[in-house]
Design a protein around this motif. Sequence first.
Motif, PDB file in Angstrom:
ATOM      1  N   SER A 153      34.871  24.595  37.517  1.00  0.00           N
ATOM      2  CA  SER A 153      33.543  25.103  37.209  1.00  0.00           C
ATOM      3  C   SER A 153      33.654  26.507  36.626  1.00  0.00           C
ATOM      4  CB  SER A 153      32.668  25.143  38.469  1.00  0.00           C
ATOM      5  OG  SER A 153      31.462  25.834  38.192  1.00  0.00           O
ATOM      6  N   LEU A 154      33.546  26.600  35.305  1.00  0.00           N
ATOM      7  CA  LEU A 154      33.581  27.920  34.677  1.00  0.00           C
ATOM      8  C   LEU A 154      32.232  28.615  34.788  1.00  0.00           C
ATOM      9  CD1 LEU A 154      35.856  27.283  31.577  1.00  0.00           C
ATOM     10  CD2 LEU A 154      36.423  28.360  33.761  1.00  0.00           C
ATOM     11  N   HIS A 155      31.191  27.865  35.141  1.00  0.00           N
ATOM     12  CA  HIS A 155      29.932  28.532  35.497  1.00  0.00           C
ATOM     13  C   HIS A 155      30.200  29.515  36.632  1.00  0.00           C
ATOM     14  CE1 HIS A 155      27.041  26.272  33.085  1.00  0.00           C
ATOM     15  NE2 HIS A 155      26.065  26.945  33.662  1.00  0.00           N
ATOM     16  N   ALA A 156      30.868  29.024  37.658  1.00  0.00           N
ATOM     17  CA  ALA A 156      31.168  29.882  38.804  1.00  0.00           C
ATOM     18  C   ALA A 156      32.271  30.890  38.477  1.00  0.00           C
ATOM     19  CB  ALA A 156      31.579  29.032  40.005  1.00  0.00           C
ATOM     20  N   GLY A 157      33.315  30.422  37.798  1.00  0.00           N
ATOM     21  CA  GLY A 157      34.442  31.291  37.498  1.00  0.00           C
ATOM     22  C   GLY A 157      34.091  32.445  36.590  1.00  0.00           C
ATOM     23  N   TRP A 158      33.363  32.165  35.527  1.00  0.00           N
ATOM     24  CA  TRP A 158      33.017  33.231  34.588  1.00  0.00           C
ATOM     25  C   TRP A 158      31.979  34.183  35.164  1.00  0.00           C
ATOM     26  CZ3 TRP A 158      32.909  30.317  29.220  1.00  0.00           C
ATOM     27  CH2 TRP A 158      34.237  30.099  28.826  1.00  0.00           C
ATOM     28  N   ASP A 159      31.088  33.671  36.020  1.00  0.00           N
ATOM     29  CA  ASP A 159      30.163  34.588  36.686  1.00  0.00           C
ATOM     30  C   ASP A 159      30.918  35.523  37.637  1.00  0.00           C
ATOM     31  OD1 ASP A 159      28.047  33.383  35.349  1.00  0.00           O
ATOM     32  OD2 ASP A 159      26.758  33.437  37.119  1.00  0.00           O
ATOM     33  N   LEU A 160      32.005  35.022  38.217  1.00  0.00           N
ATOM     34  CA  LEU A 160      32.845  35.896  39.035  1.00  0.00           C
ATOM     35  C   LEU A 160      33.451  37.004  38.179  1.00  0.00           C
ATOM     36  CD1 LEU A 160      34.310  36.655  41.652  1.00  0.00           C
ATOM     37  CD2 LEU A 160      36.062  34.958  41.066  1.00  0.00           C
ATOM     38  N   LEU A 161      33.941  36.650  37.002  1.00  0.00           N
ATOM     39  CA  LEU A 161      34.508  37.652  36.091  1.00  0.00           C
ATOM     40  C   LEU A 161      33.462  38.682  35.665  1.00  0.00           C
ATOM     41  CD1 LEU A 161      36.764  35.466  33.757  1.00  0.00           C
ATOM     42  CD2 LEU A 161      37.491  36.996  35.600  1.00  0.00           C
ATOM     43  N   VAL A 162      32.259  38.202  35.374  1.00  0.00           N
ATOM     44  CA  VAL A 162      31.179  39.114  34.988  1.00  0.00           C
ATOM     45  C   VAL A 162      30.842  40.050  36.147  1.00  0.00           C
ATOM     46  CG1 VAL A 162      28.716  39.232  34.420  1.00  0.00           C
ATOM     47  CG2 VAL A 162      30.194  37.623  33.218  1.00  0.00           C
ATOM     48  N   ILE A 164      32.830  41.040  38.543  1.00  0.00           N
ATOM     49  CA  ILE A 164      33.921  42.014  38.661  1.00  0.00           C
ATOM     50  C   ILE A 164      33.797  43.090  37.593  1.00  0.00           C
ATOM     51  CG2 ILE A 164      36.419  42.342  38.448  1.00  0.00           C
ATOM     52  CD1 ILE A 164      36.755  39.546  39.659  1.00  0.00           C
ATOM     53  N   ALA A 165      33.484  42.667  36.370  1.00  0.00           N
ATOM     54  CA  ALA A 165      33.365  43.621  35.260  1.00  0.00           C
ATOM     55  C   ALA A 165      32.231  44.613  35.503  1.00  0.00           C
ATOM     56  CB  ALA A 165      33.135  42.868  33.951  1.00  0.00           C
ATOM     57  N   ILE A 166      31.090  44.117  35.961  1.00  0.00           N
ATOM     58  CA  ILE A 166      29.950  44.999  36.228  1.00  0.00           C
ATOM     59  C   ILE A 166      30.284  45.968  37.360  1.00  0.00           C
ATOM     60  CG2 ILE A 166      27.570  45.100  37.059  1.00  0.00           C
ATOM     61  CD1 ILE A 166      27.101  42.395  35.682  1.00  0.00           C
ATOM     62  N   ALA A 167      30.854  45.455  38.444  1.00  0.00           N
ATOM     63  CA  ALA A 167      31.183  46.297  39.592  1.00  0.00           C
ATOM     64  C   ALA A 167      32.212  47.365  39.224  1.00  0.00           C
ATOM     65  CB  ALA A 167      31.702  45.432  40.741  1.00  0.00           C
ATOM     66  N   THR A 168      33.129  47.019  38.310  1.00  0.00           N
ATOM     67  CA  THR A 168      34.155  47.965  37.892  1.00  0.00           C
ATOM     68  C   THR A 168      33.599  49.041  36.974  1.00  0.00           C
ATOM     69  OG1 THR A 168      35.819  46.205  38.023  1.00  0.00           O
ATOM     70  CG2 THR A 168      36.424  48.173  36.773  1.00  0.00           C
ATOM     71  N   ALA A 169      32.615  48.655  36.163  1.00  0.00           N
ATOM     72  CA  ALA A 169      32.113  49.574  35.142  1.00  0.00           C
ATOM     73  C   ALA A 169      31.043  50.530  35.649  1.00  0.00           C
ATOM     74  CB  ALA A 169      31.554  48.769  33.962  1.00  0.00           C
ATOM     75  N   THR A 170      30.364  50.183  36.734  1.00  0.00           N
ATOM     76  CA  THR A 170      29.238  51.013  37.169  1.00  0.00           C
ATOM     77  C   THR A 170      29.483  51.607  38.548  1.00  0.00           C
ATOM     78  OG1 THR A 170      26.830  51.038  37.534  1.00  0.00           O
ATOM     79  CG2 THR A 170      28.026  49.076  38.260  1.00  0.00           C
ATOM     80  N   LEU A 175      23.394  47.901  41.296  1.00  0.00           N
ATOM     81  CA  LEU A 175      24.005  47.056  40.286  1.00  0.00           C
ATOM     82  C   LEU A 175      25.278  46.406  40.815  1.00  0.00           C
ATOM     83  CD1 LEU A 175      23.349  46.158  37.463  1.00  0.00           C
ATOM     84  CD2 LEU A 175      24.676  48.081  36.561  1.00  0.00           C
ATOM     85  N   ARG A 176      26.009  47.134  41.626  1.00  0.00           N
ATOM     86  CA  ARG A 176      27.210  46.552  42.239  1.00  0.00           C
ATOM     87  C   ARG A 176      26.845  45.440  43.218  1.00  0.00           C
ATOM     88  NH1 ARG A 176      31.836  51.081  43.632  1.00  0.00           N
ATOM     89  NH2 ARG A 176      32.593  51.287  41.490  1.00  0.00           N
ATOM     90  N   LEU A 177      25.754  45.628  43.947  1.00  0.00           N
ATOM     91  CA  LEU A 177      25.287  44.584  44.856  1.00  0.00           C
ATOM     92  C   LEU A 177      24.900  43.334  44.073  1.00  0.00           C
ATOM     93  CD1 LEU A 177      24.468  43.651  47.681  1.00  0.00           C
ATOM     94  CD2 LEU A 177      22.220  44.709  47.307  1.00  0.00           C
ATOM     95  N   LEU A 178      24.205  43.520  42.968  1.00  0.00           N
ATOM     96  CA  LEU A 178      23.832  42.392  42.120  1.00  0.00           C
ATOM     97  C   LEU A 178      25.069  41.703  41.569  1.00  0.00           C
ATOM     98  CD1 LEU A 178      21.614  40.771  40.690  1.00  0.00           C
ATOM     99  CD2 LEU A 178      21.679  42.462  38.830  1.00  0.00           C
ATOM    100  N   ALA A 179      26.065  42.484  41.195  1.00  0.00           N
ATOM    101  CA  ALA A 179      27.316  41.922  40.681  1.00  0.00           C
ATOM    102  C   ALA A 179      28.014  41.075  41.737  1.00  0.00           C
ATOM    103  CB  ALA A 179      28.244  43.052  40.222  1.00  0.00           C
ATOM    104  N   GLY A 180      27.954  41.507  42.987  1.00  0.00           N
ATOM    105  CA  GLY A 180      28.562  40.740  44.064  1.00  0.00           C
ATOM    106  C   GLY A 180      27.801  39.462  44.372  1.00  0.00           C
TER     107      GLY A 180
END
Length: 229
Positions: A153-162, A164-170, A175-180
Amino acid sequence: MAIQTAIVTAGVFIYFQIRGLTSSDPVAAHAHAWDVVGLERWLGVDVEATAQGPLLVRPWLATAANWIYIWGHWPVIIATMVWLAWRHRREFLRLRDAMLVSGAVGLVVFVTFPVAPPRLVHSGLVDTITLQSRSYRVLQPPNFTNQYAALPSLHAGWDLLVGIAIATATSWTALRLLAGLLPVLMAYAVVATANHYVLDVVAGMLLALAGYAIALWRERRIDRAGSSP
């Protein structure tokens, strides 16, 4: 920016064309699905029917799960990549590479090991998205889809990547809570709407993390090469 946009767009187009035009064997896809079910039962994680139960008696919950599945994937991915490309180039490149790697491996799995989703295997489960919404078909036309591409399921996998990217960038806590929450909500939605098995989600997230590890390795190699005398 234009070059990066072209790379990402080309990657997405190739991904969907190969994924959608691949002719999967329905017999093999159903057989593989029952293999997945058997493994889930052995592990005690065959909870697809339990997850969907509340959706069938609470329309608002079905609507929420549908909207997460539809609007929490490509719209969020695109918005995040635009923001990262504009403000956080390093995280953008890392996300781009992780998605390209995991997407390429995912295509190989879709072709060599087609798996029918729960909605096509279990008589008691229904596709709540198709029943209640037309938005998904607008965002992802039928000729771009392969109904036997459930694992991973890349729906789940790619949302995990997104996430991680948001949490790393901000550094913003909200916003980090939303990313998690993003990959957690998507994991629930794909299972509850009967589009993926639990093991599809696990496989998708592990593949995404492998892609992320490769993206980090590439990034560090470039950094070392740039710092060499």
